[in-house]
Design an enzyme around this catalytic site. Structure first.
Site, PDB file in Angstrom:
ATOM      1  N   CYS A  10       0.842  -1.200   0.000  1.00  0.00           N
ATOM      2  CA  CYS A  10       0.000   0.000   0.000  1.00  0.00           C
ATOM      3  C   CYS A  10       0.880   1.254   0.000  1.00  0.00           C
ATOM      4  O   CYS A  10       2.081   1.187   0.253  1.00  0.00           O
ATOM      5  CB  CYS A  10      -0.932   0.012   1.216  1.00  0.00           C
ATOM      6  SG  CYS A  10      -0.089   0.224   2.792  1.00  0.00           S
ATOM      7  N   CYS A  13       2.822   1.894   3.214  1.00  0.00           N
ATOM      8  CA  CYS A  13       3.935   0.956   3.379  1.00  0.00           C
ATOM      9  C   CYS A  13       5.142   1.413   2.554  1.00  0.00           C
ATOM     10  O   CYS A  13       6.282   1.378   3.018  1.00  0.00           O
ATOM     11  CB  CYS A  13       3.516  -0.453   2.959  1.00  0.00           C
ATOM     12  SG  CYS A  13       2.110  -1.082   3.893  1.00  0.00           S
TER      13      CYS A  13
END
Length: 80
Positions: A10, A13
């Site tokens: 994501c 992240c």
């Protein structure tokens, strides 16, 4: 020093991975940084929400994106 950025890919992240690498460069600290995207490995650390940050085997962050100052403080604590 071993650092693992836990996340399935994501945006948060990816941002955590980038900030960790920037913090290490700014601090001139050598570390092996690994991006862990396998959900099975992430769960083994007890992390249910990503992004997660593991330094020297200790879970430091789970489910939130810290600021760079916080990341530097965590690195300093583990680099003693």
């Amino acid at each position: 020093m071993e650092i693992k950025v836990l996340g399935t890919g994501c945006q948060k992240c990816k941002e955590l991975d980038k900030m960790v690498r920037e913090a290490l460069a700014e601090m001139n600290v050598a570390a092996n940084v690994e991006k862990v995207e396998d959900i099975g490995q992430i769960v083994q650390y007890g992390v249910m929400l990503t992004p997660g940050l593991v330094i020297n085997g200790k879970v430091k962050i789970s489910g939130r994106l810290p600021n760079k100052a916080d990341i530097k403080k965590m690195i300093e604590e583990e680099n003693k």
